[in-house]
Design a protein around this motif. Structure first.
Motif, short mmCIF file in Angstrom:
data_model
loop_
_atom_site.label_atom_id
_atom_site.label_comp_id
_atom_site.label_asym_id
_atom_site.label_seq_id
_atom_site.Cartn_x
_atom_site.Cartn_y
_atom_site.Cartn_z
N VAL A 280 70.09 66.39 107.73
CA VAL A 280 70.29 65.64 106.49
C VAL A 280 70.34 64.14 106.78
O VAL A 280 69.71 63.33 106.08
N LYS A 281 71.06 63.76 107.82
CA LYS A 281 71.15 62.34 108.18
C LYS A 281 69.79 61.79 108.60
O LYS A 281 69.43 60.65 108.27
N GLU A 282 69.02 62.59 109.34
CA GLU A 282 67.70 62.15 109.77
C GLU A 282 66.77 61.97 108.58
O GLU A 282 66.03 60.98 108.50
N ALA A 283 66.79 62.92 107.64
CA ALA A 283 65.95 62.82 106.45
C ALA A 283 66.36 61.63 105.59
O ALA A 283 65.51 60.92 105.03
N SER A 284 67.65 61.40 105.49
CA SER A 284 68.15 60.26 104.72
C SER A 284 67.70 58.94 105.34
O SER A 284 67.28 58.02 104.64
N ALA A 285 67.79 58.86 106.65
CA ALA A 285 67.37 57.63 107.34
C ALA A 285 65.88 57.39 107.18
O ALA A 285 65.43 56.24 107.02
N LYS A 286 65.08 58.46 107.20
CA LYS A 286 63.63 58.32 107.04
C LYS A 286 63.29 57.79 105.67
O LYS A 286 62.40 56.93 105.52
N ILE A 287 63.98 58.28 104.63
CA ILE A 287 63.71 57.82 103.26
C ILE A 287 64.00 56.32 103.14
O ILE A 287 63.29 55.60 102.42
N SER A 288 65.01 55.85 103.83
CA SER A 288 65.36 54.42 103.74
C SER A 288 64.26 53.52 104.30
O SER A 288 64.21 52.34 103.98
N MET A 289 63.37 54.07 105.13
CA MET A 289 62.32 53.28 105.75
C MET A 289 61.01 53.31 104.97
O MET A 289 60.07 52.58 105.30
N ILE A 290 60.92 54.15 103.93
CA ILE A 290 59.66 54.30 103.18
C ILE A 290 59.74 53.49 101.89
O ILE A 290 60.71 53.61 101.14
N PRO A 291 58.73 52.66 101.59
CA PRO A 291 58.75 51.84 100.36
C PRO A 291 58.73 52.71 99.11
O PRO A 291 58.12 53.78 99.08
N LYS A 301 65.99 56.93 96.88
CA LYS A 301 66.65 56.20 97.96
C LYS A 301 68.17 56.20 97.78
O LYS A 301 68.93 56.34 98.75
N ALA A 302 68.61 56.05 96.52
CA ALA A 302 70.06 56.07 96.26
C ALA A 302 70.65 57.44 96.59
O ALA A 302 71.73 57.54 97.18
N ARG A 303 69.94 58.49 96.23
CA ARG A 303 70.43 59.84 96.54
C ARG A 303 70.44 60.08 98.05
O ARG A 303 71.30 60.81 98.56
N ALA A 304 69.49 59.49 98.75
CA ALA A 304 69.46 59.65 100.20
C ALA A 304 70.66 58.95 100.84
O ALA A 304 71.28 59.48 101.76
N VAL A 305 71.00 57.77 100.33
CA VAL A 305 72.18 57.07 100.84
C VAL A 305 73.44 57.87 100.52
O VAL A 305 74.35 58.00 101.35
N GLN A 306 73.49 58.43 99.32
CA GLN A 306 74.64 59.25 98.93
C GLN A 306 74.76 60.48 99.82
O GLN A 306 75.86 60.91 100.18
N ALA A 307 73.61 61.05 100.21
CA ALA A 307 73.63 62.25 101.05
C ALA A 307 74.24 61.98 102.41
O ALA A 307 74.79 62.87 103.05
N SER A 308 74.16 60.73 102.86
CA SER A 308 74.75 60.38 104.15
C SER A 308 76.28 60.39 104.10
O SER A 308 76.94 60.43 105.14
N GLY A 309 76.84 60.36 102.88
CA GLY A 309 78.28 60.39 102.72
C GLY A 309 78.95 59.03 102.81
O GLY A 309 80.16 58.92 102.59
N LEU A 310 78.19 57.99 103.11
CA LEU A 310 78.79 56.67 103.29
C LEU A 310 79.30 56.08 101.98
O LEU A 310 80.36 55.48 101.94
N PHE A 311 78.51 56.26 100.90
CA PHE A 311 78.87 55.62 99.63
C PHE A 311 79.13 56.64 98.54
O PHE A 311 79.02 56.34 97.36
N ASP A 312 79.47 57.86 98.93
CA ASP A 312 79.78 58.89 97.95
C ASP A 312 81.29 58.92 97.70
O ASP A 312 81.91 59.97 97.70
N GLY A 313 81.86 57.76 97.52
CA GLY A 313 83.30 57.66 97.33
C GLY A 313 83.67 57.32 95.91
O GLY A 313 82.86 57.42 94.99
N ASP A 314 84.90 56.86 95.72
CA ASP A 314 85.41 56.52 94.40
C ASP A 314 84.83 55.18 93.96
O ASP A 314 85.05 54.16 94.62
N PRO A 315 84.09 55.15 92.84
CA PRO A 315 83.50 53.88 92.37
C PRO A 315 84.56 52.85 92.00
O PRO A 315 84.25 51.66 91.91
N ASN A 316 85.79 53.29 91.78
CA ASN A 316 86.86 52.37 91.39
C ASN A 316 87.54 51.72 92.57
O ASN A 316 88.49 50.96 92.41
N THR A 317 87.05 52.00 93.78
CA THR A 317 87.62 51.39 94.97
C THR A 317 87.43 49.88 94.92
O THR A 317 86.37 49.38 94.53
N ALA A 318 88.45 49.15 95.31
CA ALA A 318 88.37 47.68 95.29
C ALA A 318 87.54 47.17 96.47
O ALA A 318 87.37 47.86 97.48
#
Length: 340
Positions: A280-291, A301-318
């Motif tokens: 999953v991380k490899e596929a997500s990274a590959k998507i980030s490199m394709i225009p 691209k946003a879903r790929a970043v979300q799949a990495s788990g980095l930004f799938d957090g609480d949107p209300n975070t300061a």
């Protein structure tokens, strides 16, 4: 196919002009205008009564049958005229199925769409791997033994430091086992049982028992008098005996848990989860490199970043982290589900 289509004003328009106009609307991203032109084109052009018989073949039914070809030809011309969408015009019939949604897919980078399919497959495998892993825990939990009370050490082992947390009691999947403290009157005080109805205990391992036996065997009795020396010597000998008993119990407990883990196939199941996560991380990274060519590509691209788990957090975070989370969520929500 009819030679004319009717515009919104009721005027006849040659089919060649209709195709050109439809291609212009699609190229400009005006899907509503394209739909309006298509609907208006289904109306019959004005004909005189004398020509009704000779033009019976160009009725509404025949034109509707030809509409799929009109859309396909229009989408094909759009593909040819768009530099970014430099792929086969054979994809054009997809636009005839859903002009409002599939045209964007046709215009999107085919490499990005293929990479997204790979990501979806990797996510499906990861979900299946985790489900199979959790199933092992449920299937084998009744066969998994509790550590003997003689091997229980300090409480709240799941909160211990890195050096000792590895000795916390765990189930077959490696999760902390929380024991009911109400039946451990000889192990913990009433105040502790009231404060912590459930807790995880440290379980003495065979390696700890061996180290303790080695240490006690080398310890020199201390005391100022013969009586104190004898008392210390007796304590050391008693501790060695106790730790030898713990060593025997620990070896049996470890042998049984190892046997059950191997029988259940825990290690291969855990490795499958790790491999799926890496895919999953490899596929997500590959998507980030394709225009990306369209907003559909940005969603991917946003879903790929979300799949990495980095930004799938609480949107209300300061702070910046919350900003990143809100941006990713906004891009994902801008168009609903991604249809490829």
């Amino acid at each position: 196919m009819p030679n004319h289509a009717v515009t919104a004003a009721g005027e006849a328009m040659p089919v060649g002009n209709t195709l050109s106009r439809l291609a212009e609307l699609l190229r400009a991203g005006d899907s509503r205008g394209a739909l309006a032109l298509i609907e208006s084109s289904t109306a019959m052009p004005p004909v005189s009564r004398s020509t009704e018989t000779t033009t019976a073949a160009t009725n509404r039914r025949n034109f509707l049958l030809a509409k799929g070809g009109l859309l396909a030809a229009s989408a094909a011309s759009l593909v040819v005229d768009t530099p970014k969408a430099a792929f086969a015009a054979s994809e054009a019939p997809r636009a005839a199925e859903d002009i409002s949604g599939q045209v964007e897919t046709i215009n999107e980078n085919p490499d990005l769409l293929k990479a997204y399919d790979t990501l979806l497959a990797a996510q499906a495998e990861e979900s299946a791997a985790k489900e199979a892993f959790e199933w092992l825990g449920d299937e084998w939990k009744h066969a998994w033994p509790l550590a003997p009370d003689e091997l229980l050490g300090s409480a709240n082992a799941h909160q211990s430091g890195r050096q000792y947390i590895k000795y916390a009691e765990r189930d077959i999947l490696g999760r902390f086992m929380m024991r009911d403290t109400s039946g451990l009157a000889m192990k913990v005080s009433p105040e502790f049982r009231e404060k912590y109805p459930r807790t995880c205990f440290h379980v003495y391992a065979s390696e700890e028992a061996k180290e303790r036996i080695a240490y006690l065997s080398q310890r020199t009795p201390k005391g100022r008098t013969e009586k104190s020396l004898a008392r210390d010597r007796a304590w050391i000998e008693g501790e060695i005996v106790a730790w030898k008993q713990r060593l025997e119990l620990a070896l049996k407990y470890e042998a049984e848990t190892t046997r059950l883990s191997e029988a259940a196939g825990v290690v291969p199941a855990a490795q499958r989860v790790c491999d799926a996560d890496a895919a999953v991380k490899e596929a997500s990274a590959k998507i980030s490199m394709i225009p990306a060519f369209t907003h559909l590509g940005l969603q991917i691209k946003a879903r790929a970043v979300q799949a990495s788990g980095l930004f799938d957090g609480d949107p209300n975070t300061a702070g910046r982290w919350g900003e990143f989370c809100r941006f990713i969520h906004a891009v994902i929500d801008m168009g609903g589900e991604v249809r490829v």
